[in-house]
Design an enzyme around this catalytic site. Sequence first.
Site, PDB file in Angstrom:
ATOM      1  N   TYR A 165       0.811  -1.226   0.000  1.00  0.00           N
ATOM      2  CA  TYR A 165       0.000   0.000   0.000  1.00  0.00           C
ATOM      3  C   TYR A 165       0.840   1.269   0.000  1.00  0.00           C
ATOM      4  CZ  TYR A 165      -4.149  -2.728   0.578  1.00  0.00           C
ATOM      5  OH  TYR A 165      -5.160  -3.608   0.366  1.00  0.00           O
ATOM      6  N   LYS A 168       3.679 -14.518   5.089  1.00  0.00           N
ATOM      7  CA  LYS A 168       4.014 -15.462   4.013  1.00  0.00           C
ATOM      8  C   LYS A 168       5.546 -15.512   3.946  1.00  0.00           C
ATOM      9  CE  LYS A 168       2.665 -17.984   0.445  1.00  0.00           C
ATOM     10  NZ  LYS A 168       1.761 -19.136   0.470  1.00  0.00           N
ATOM     11  N   ASP A 212      -2.248 -18.168   3.712  1.00  0.00           N
ATOM     12  CA  ASP A 212      -3.209 -19.031   3.012  1.00  0.00           C
ATOM     13  C   ASP A 212      -3.797 -20.073   3.966  1.00  0.00           C
ATOM     14  OD1 ASP A 212      -0.528 -19.688   2.949  1.00  0.00           O
ATOM     15  OD2 ASP A 212      -0.629 -20.889   1.136  1.00  0.00           O
TER      16      ASP A 212
END
Length: 333
Positions: A124, A171, A204
Amino acid sequence: MAYQVTLIPGDGIGPEIAEASRRVVEATGVPIAWEVVEAGEAVIPRYGTPLPDYVLESVRRNKVAWKGPLTTPVGKGFRSVNVTLRQELDLYANVRPARTLPGIKTRYENVDLIVVRENTEDLYAGIEHRVGRDAAESIKIITREASLRIVRHAFELARRQGRRKVTAVHKANIMKLTDGLFLECARQVAGEYPDIQFEDMIVDAMCMKLVQAPENYDVLVMPNLYGDIVSDLCAGLVGGLGVAPGANIGLEAAVFEPVHGSAPKHAGQNRVNPLAMLLSGVLMLQHLGETAAAQRITRAVEAVLREQKHLTYDLGGSASTLEMARAIIDRLD
Ligand code: NAD
């Protein structure tokens, strides 16, 4: 002494839900002096910007703002007011609780979790460029400073609310440097809070586990992009946009707002659900230390939801925005 609070009613459905919700907060008797300021598309002709300086000055002065949704002007070269507010005021923590409410039909029971999303960096940061004609690149920024402060925010929140566990979501198996740094910071901060359980989870796997057994999770902390996605997922677990409140918190100021947008097609009809706005007001009261008033409103909301008599269309009823607010006021204990 009354609290000074900046109220930005917003546009679209904003003014209706702000008015209804303000009446409920005022009915608790907590003394609040509202400084009502206008922002958004409507003020562009007058000030040349959807976020005039007086809005930022008001929030900086009062340190607390309650905000309705604002339409992002499309194709006029203005940045989103919401994003600009967060950046200008360094509102680094986006806090989104997701809790099962009685009477709202969902697939789950007993969800009670909080997503704490880093609000200032990651993808962002908006650092993007084209690489020739047929490719583009966006740069993911993760810093130690921002990671430490967001994880600390999550642990402090957990401790204040007597929560048992913080889960850091990342991640780092793939993005070894960026998410690796976030995870390193999370582990460091976790060491300072031996009273609170800590675990980390790949994003995930987190999504899968949240839809399988959301009741196993408590406080989740993560970088910006995952937070954006996972917090909407969590809103879906408990009934969606109409009931999802949020807070943007920084060292100098805090802005409380519903998660949903300005829903222009419903504007001016006094029919949308005021709960997301009102529940963000509950977060504001908690932030002000007005815990008893926050709990009274929460109990009244739950009573109205349980009775199923004064609900807006999205919850299967036919009450207007103001009728639902009035029913909540009537149930205040
Ligand atoms: P939206 O959230 O405004 O509306 C999507 C749909 O959700 C609506 O059509 C309506 O069916 C439903 N909905 C939303 N709020 C509701 C409520 N309180 N009660 C009942 N139903 C409700 O999303 P959008 O249409 O994508 O965005 C409209 C505008 O809002 C855009 O300009 C967008 O940029 C802006 N926006 C602002 C904020 C903010 O101010 N924080 C957040 C998101 C979107």
